[in-house]
Enzyme design. Sequence first.
Site, short mmCIF file in Angstrom:
data_model
loop_
_atom_site.label_atom_id
_atom_site.label_comp_id
_atom_site.label_asym_id
_atom_site.label_seq_id
_atom_site.Cartn_x
_atom_site.Cartn_y
_atom_site.Cartn_z
N MET A 93 0.80 -1.22 0.00
CA MET A 93 0.00 0.00 0.00
C MET A 93 0.84 1.28 0.00
O MET A 93 0.50 2.25 0.67
CB MET A 93 -0.96 0.00 1.20
CG MET A 93 -1.89 -1.19 1.23
SD MET A 93 -2.90 -1.33 -0.26
CE MET A 93 -4.05 0.01 0.03
N HIS A 112 -4.18 -6.10 -9.25
CA HIS A 112 -5.22 -5.13 -8.92
C HIS A 112 -6.58 -5.84 -8.97
O HIS A 112 -6.87 -6.54 -9.94
CB HIS A 112 -5.19 -3.97 -9.94
CG HIS A 112 -6.21 -2.93 -9.63
ND1 HIS A 112 -6.07 -2.06 -8.55
CD2 HIS A 112 -7.39 -2.62 -10.21
CE1 HIS A 112 -7.12 -1.26 -8.51
NE2 HIS A 112 -7.94 -1.59 -9.50
C1 GRF Z 1 -5.76 -7.94 -3.08
O1 GRF Z 1 -7.13 -7.83 -3.37
C2 GRF Z 1 -4.95 -7.26 -4.14
O2 GRF Z 1 -5.49 -7.37 -5.41
C3 GRF Z 1 -4.98 -5.82 -3.69
O3 GRF Z 1 -4.89 -5.88 -2.29
C4 GRF Z 1 -5.39 -7.13 -1.83
C5 GRF Z 1 -4.28 -7.77 -1.06
O4 GRF Z 1 -4.66 -8.98 -0.48
N1 GRF Z 1 -3.93 -5.07 -4.34
P1 GRF Z 1 -3.58 -9.97 0.09
O5 GRF Z 1 -2.72 -9.16 1.06
O6 GRF Z 1 -2.78 -10.51 -1.05
O7 GRF Z 1 -4.36 -11.03 0.80
#
Ligand code: GRF
Length: 201
Positions: A93, A112
């Site tokens: 993030m 994404h």
């Molecule tokens: C996923 O939905 C991904 O596409 C988005 O953030 C979420 C992360 O989930 N970018 P995780 O940490 O892989 O479980």
Amino acid sequence: MSKKRVAVLISGRGSNMTALIEAAQAKDYPAEIVLVVSNRPDAAGLVHAREAGVATAVIDHRLFGQNREAFERALDDELRKHRIDIVCLAGFMRLLTTWFIGRWSGRILNIHPALLPEFKGLDTHRRVLAAGVKRHGATVHFVIEETDAGPVISQQSVPVRQGDTEETLAARVLEIEHRIYPEALRLVAEGRAKFAAPHLK
Ligand code: GRF
């Protein structure tokens, strides 16, 4: 052919990271996950990575204040220390600067939770439900300077069903995320999907 050395960058749960680690356990998989980096010390994914025997590192962005490039230099040092070939963003993030993306261009991927170029940005499941569209999905793409843009490597759609909530829809999308991310990484690791930024060619 030697396996590509991959780092997965996370900020939270890390379920995509786990999917990549599991896929990479197959003998014929062209990449190995050798490092997981989190910008948050409390990311749940770190625990899973350690359990799977993958090296982990925490580079806490808060220690660098507003200096995004200093944070990224620390990240870049860690990646180089582990001789990383490919970087996979998986629920990471932080927005990355032009400097960092330039250094890893063509070797940095992101997942994404939407059918790009539709629904860039955050809260995709909520916005998809509000828009009333019938199809949703997930996309793996090469990372470029613009957020949630860049050439698509793999994409798959799912139906939006009547009565779906953010949670039911997110779960349906997550299932395909876990399928397409390992597929996309395979394509890149085998050199079958390539991207060279025009100014870097
Ligand atoms: C996923 O939905 C991904 O596409 C988005 O953030 C979420 C992360 O989930 N970018 P995780 O940490 O892989 O479980």
